[in-house]
Design a protein around this motif. Structure first.
Motif, PDB file in Angstrom:
ATOM      1  N   ALA A  25       0.870  -1.176   0.000  1.00 52.59           N
ATOM      2  CA  ALA A  25       0.000   0.000   0.000  1.00 52.59           C
ATOM      3  C   ALA A  25       0.906   1.225   0.000  1.00 52.59           C
ATOM      4  N   VAL A  26       0.829   2.002  -1.071  1.00 50.79           N
ATOM      5  CA  VAL A  26       1.734   3.131  -1.256  1.00 50.79           C
ATOM      6  C   VAL A  26       0.927   4.431  -1.248  1.00 50.79           C
ATOM      7  N   ALA A  27       1.401   5.406  -0.487  1.00 54.41           N
ATOM      8  CA  ALA A  27       0.730   6.706  -0.448  1.00 54.41           C
ATOM      9  C   ALA A  27       1.054   7.481  -1.716  1.00 54.41           C
ATOM     10  N   LEU A  28       0.010   7.941  -2.412  1.00 52.76           N
ATOM     11  CA  LEU A  28       0.213   8.731  -3.620  1.00 52.76           C
ATOM     12  C   LEU A  28       0.242  10.229  -3.301  1.00 52.76           C
ATOM     13  N   GLU A  29      -0.111  10.549  -2.063  1.00 56.53           N
ATOM     14  CA  GLU A  29       0.113  11.904  -1.549  1.00 56.53           C
ATOM     15  C   GLU A  29       0.262  11.771  -0.039  1.00 56.53           C
ATOM     16  N   ASP A  30       0.791  12.784   0.593  1.00 54.67           N
ATOM     17  CA  ASP A  30       0.963  12.722   2.040  1.00 54.67           C
ATOM     18  C   ASP A  30      -0.367  12.311   2.664  1.00 54.67           C
ATOM     19  N   ALA A  31      -0.300  11.378   3.585  1.00 60.09           N
ATOM     20  CA  ALA A  31      -1.535  10.772   4.062  1.00 60.09           C
ATOM     21  C   ALA A  31      -1.481  10.528   5.558  1.00 60.09           C
ATOM     22  N   GLU A  32      -2.663  10.333   6.102  1.00 58.49           N
ATOM     23  CA  GLU A  32      -2.751   9.955   7.503  1.00 58.49           C
ATOM     24  C   GLU A  32      -3.793   8.852   7.640  1.00 58.49           C
ATOM     25  N   VAL A  33      -3.453   7.837   8.430  1.00 58.41           N
ATOM     26  CA  VAL A  33      -4.378   6.721   8.612  1.00 58.41           C
ATOM     27  C   VAL A  33      -4.618   6.457  10.094  1.00 58.41           C
ATOM     28  N   CYS A  34      -5.780   5.869  10.391  1.00 56.22           N
ATOM     29  CA  CYS A  34      -6.051   5.379  11.733  1.00 56.22           C
ATOM     30  C   CYS A  34      -5.622   3.918  11.786  1.00 56.22           C
ATOM     31  N   VAL A  35      -4.833   3.574  12.780  1.00 58.15           N
ATOM     32  CA  VAL A  35      -4.344   2.205  12.927  1.00 58.15           C
ATOM     33  C   VAL A  35      -5.318   1.433  13.815  1.00 58.15           C
ATOM     34  N   MET A  36      -5.881   0.370  13.275  1.00 60.16           N
ATOM     35  CA  MET A  36      -6.880  -0.412  14.017  1.00 60.16           C
ATOM     36  C   MET A  36      -6.406  -1.853  14.175  1.00 60.16           C
ATOM     37  N   PRO A  37      -5.792  -2.168  15.298  1.00 64.81           N
ATOM     38  CA  PRO A  37      -5.264  -3.529  15.513  1.00 64.81           C
ATOM     39  C   PRO A  37      -6.381  -4.555  15.317  1.00 64.81           C
ATOM     40  N   PHE A  38      -6.082  -5.573  14.524  1.00 65.30           N
ATOM     41  CA  PHE A  38      -7.167  -6.457  14.113  1.00 65.30           C
ATOM     42  C   PHE A  38      -7.684  -7.312  15.253  1.00 65.30           C
ATOM     43  N   ASP A  39      -6.808  -7.693  16.177  1.00 58.84           N
ATOM     44  CA  ASP A  39      -7.314  -8.503  17.291  1.00 58.84           C
ATOM     45  C   ASP A  39      -8.290  -7.685  18.145  1.00 58.84           C
ATOM     46  N   ARG A  40      -8.057  -6.390  18.196  1.00 58.24           N
ATOM     47  CA  ARG A  40      -8.985  -5.540  18.928  1.00 58.24           C
ATOM     48  C   ARG A  40     -10.321  -5.435  18.190  1.00 58.24           C
ATOM     49  N   ILE A  41     -10.238  -5.350  16.873  1.00 61.48           N
ATOM     50  CA  ILE A  41     -11.468  -5.331  16.073  1.00 61.48           C
ATOM     51  C   ILE A  41     -12.273  -6.606  16.305  1.00 61.48           C
ATOM     52  N   GLU A  42     -11.572  -7.726  16.302  1.00 61.72           N
ATOM     53  CA  GLU A  42     -12.273  -9.006  16.478  1.00 61.72           C
ATOM     54  C   GLU A  42     -12.918  -9.078  17.854  1.00 61.72           C
ATOM     55  N   GLU A  43     -12.166  -8.649  18.848  1.00 63.51           N
ATOM     56  CA  GLU A  43     -12.666  -8.649  20.217  1.00 63.51           C
ATOM     57  C   GLU A  43     -13.943  -7.821  20.316  1.00 63.51           C
ATOM     58  N   LEU A  44     -13.858  -6.599  19.812  1.00 63.83           N
ATOM     59  CA  LEU A  44     -14.993  -5.684  19.923  1.00 63.83           C
ATOM     60  C   LEU A  44     -16.183  -6.134  19.093  1.00 63.83           C
ATOM     61  N   SER A  45     -15.893  -6.754  17.952  1.00 62.69           N
ATOM     62  CA  SER A  45     -17.020  -7.100  17.097  1.00 62.69           C
ATOM     63  C   SER A  45     -17.767  -8.313  17.643  1.00 62.69           C
ATOM     64  N   ARG A  46     -17.202  -8.953  18.652  1.00 59.67           N
ATOM     65  CA  ARG A  46     -17.951  -9.995  19.367  1.00 59.67           C
ATOM     66  C   ARG A  46     -18.974  -9.366  20.304  1.00 59.67           C
ATOM     67  N   GLU A  47     -18.674  -8.143  20.724  1.00 59.04           N
ATOM     68  CA  GLU A  47     -19.575  -7.476  21.677  1.00 59.04           C
ATOM     69  C   GLU A  47     -20.566  -6.548  20.984  1.00 59.04           C
ATOM     70  N   VAL A  48     -20.091  -5.891  19.953  1.00 52.61           N
ATOM     71  CA  VAL A  48     -20.947  -4.916  19.270  1.00 52.61           C
ATOM     72  C   VAL A  48     -21.394  -5.500  17.933  1.00 52.61           C
ATOM     73  N   ASN A  49     -22.633  -5.964  17.899  1.00 51.52           N
ATOM     74  CA  ASN A  49     -23.122  -6.655  16.708  1.00 51.52           C
ATOM     75  C   ASN A  49     -23.003  -5.819  15.448  1.00 51.52           C
ATOM     76  N   SER A  50     -23.293  -4.534  15.578  1.00 49.90           N
ATOM     77  CA  SER A  50     -23.270  -3.718  14.368  1.00 49.90           C
ATOM     78  C   SER A  50     -21.843  -3.565  13.843  1.00 49.90           C
ATOM     79  N   LEU A  51     -20.872  -3.632  14.749  1.00 44.55           N
ATOM     80  CA  LEU A  51     -19.482  -3.583  14.277  1.00 44.55           C
ATOM     81  C   LEU A  51     -19.134  -4.878  13.552  1.00 44.55           C
ATOM     82  N   GLN A  52     -19.573  -5.987  14.109  1.00 37.89           N
ATOM     83  CA  GLN A  52     -19.334  -7.274  13.457  1.00 37.89           C
ATOM     84  C   GLN A  52     -19.905  -7.258  12.041  1.00 37.89           C
TER      85      GLN A  52
END
Lengths: 278, 278
Positions: B142-169
């Motif tokens: 994944a290469v930035a074609l212009e200066d960029a900023e991203v939010c880093v979302m650790p996937f294990d945290r996503i998995e954990e949370l999506s077990r609790e929050v159905n709409s996130l899942q």
DNA sequence: CGACACCTTGAAGAGGTTCAAGAAATGTGG
DNA sequence: CCACATTTCTTGAACCTCTTCAAGGTGTCG
């Protein structure tokens, strides 16, 4: 001469033995249908995953007995699909993913003006229907290329269970990610390869997947037409046919209609990844 | 004459106003960086989703206050990526998905022999990194074609949370499914369209996504080179350039380097879906 | 056995590529 | 801020791969 092969191999045993039909693998990976179960209902049969030999392909490994019990509930029923008919169709409501037990499918998308594009060929142990999740409706057709049977897995049930069973959650994510990665590979093929490279890559991919299911590493029976192969590879059917003939001329494969024997796997690999000489 | 346009529009205001840079949309969808936050750490900044204006693009709608609180924990940090550098690279360990806050990315896969294929262009509000889930390692760059900023979302945290929050899942599933459907569309494009159709489809897709982010429906600034467009569309850069020139000759678009103004959207749509005339 | 779908092959043609050159824009360092 | 190097873009001409059109062969299934 490419036509010679037809006579050269006429009457010999090439490609004729049982191991060549996808319905009867050499290794014991074939699904075990409980005796008599098929007679209960013509189209849907209630069965469990725990005693299915394809489980290692569809389901996560290392489940506890308790988890296995739960997982059994994922499969609501089974469904038989006759060759040529559709498992689901573009526009239909999405409710379930399908795990292929036996048979062979193609998925294809259509543009508004009627062109269509085969997006994949799926075999036993693979999952179809992922396209439907995003909009609650399917965006492609899944057509059986031979009589088939699938496990029907209602998606809300999958979501429910994957909240409880972590390994199932992870598994669902991996299956979707795998599909994304597969499609990346197809894009590379369609975007940058020439006809010979495409067909070589296609054959290697098919035979590799078949081999993982207990079939030969070198022989296969194509379940799709030249036109369907062409659609998948972004080529016309004539080009597919010609390219097969070229491979035959070069002694890389033997082709007798849909029966293919790979004589030189390395040559195919070299075609896909041309060696830079010097 | 295609060269005329360059002089015709020299000095006019075409494409010059602020609404044309992806960093400053006309609608109030731009991310709000807490004042001074950027100064704390050069590369990673702890921030929450709840006050981010891009939330409606990245996150599920209709969250309760309690759920929103949890969701804030999904984003571990932010990361700035300079133009030309990579967010992640083929082979790197996968740990996180990334939500693009600002900037523009391309993702590309490479074959063993060095050819590479752009598999997508991503802009604010879109998620990259899904390819890494299946094997715990990324399979593309994944290469930035212009200066960029991203939010880093650790996937294990996503998995954990999506077990609790159905709409996130559900949301995570939809994001992955959407990517699968998008790639199906690209396969259709690569497999069955001609150069003009591909470029027209590409422009319509880009402008539609930009419009959803508050930009013009008819003007855009390409963040990628002709070569990158060509790679994505399975064409050589010369073909992309020639096709642009053809569109200009036909009065469908104005092109001034990377600035494009669509003069006739209908014509582009007709090119993508050729009308069958009698 | 006959109808139909599928496959193969040839010849001509089109669309896209390759190679090459030059122009325009962009970035860099003094 | 300007000069120069580099990258990017455009365009032409020749070439090549794949497609299109056409015809005939092969296999399959009712």
């Amino acid at each position: 001469m490419t036509t010679a092969i037809i006579h050269l191999h006429h009457g010999n045993t090439m490609l004729d033995h049982a191991a060549l039909t996808t319905a009867t693998p050499a290794k014991p990976l074939s699904p075990q249908l409980p005796a008599g179960a098929a007679a209960l209902h013509p189209h849907t049969i209630k069965v469990a995953c725990s005693n299915c030999n394809l489980r290692e392909l569809c389901m996560p490994l290392g489940l506890s007995a308790a988890e296995l019990d739960k997982i059994d509930d994922v499969v609501a029923s089974r469904r038989k699909i006759k060759r040529g008919s559709t498992l689901f169709r573009n526009g239909e409501k999405f409710t379930s993913l399908f795990a292929i037990r036996t048979g062979f499918f193609k998925t294809c998308v259509a543009s508004e003006d009627g062109r269509d594009q085969v997006t994949g060929f799926q075999m036993a142990g693979e999952i179809v229907g992922l396209d439907g999740i995003v909009n609650d409706h399917h965006t492609c057709d899944a057509v059986a290329l031979e009589d088939a049977e699938v496990c029907v897995m209602p998606f809300d049930r999958i979501e429910e269970l994957s909240r409880e069973v972590n390994s199932l959650q992870r598994h669902v994510h991996k299956i979707m990610s795998r599909e994304i990665v597969r499609e990346n590979g197809v894009m590379l093929l369609l975007g940058s390869m020439r006809a010979e490279e495409r067909l070589a890559a296609f054959l290697l991919n098919l035979v590799q997947r078949l081999h993982a299911r207990g079939f030969s590493q070198s022989e296969l029976v194509l379940r799709m037409t030249r036109e369907e192969i062409g659609s998948y590879l972004g080529l016309k059917l004539e080009t597919v046919s010609r390219t097969f003939s070229k491979f035959v001329d070069d002694g890389i494969v033997e082709v007798k209609q849909r029966h293919v024997r790979i004589l030189n796997t390395e040559a195919l690999k070299d075609i896909v990844n041309p060696k830079v000489c010097n």
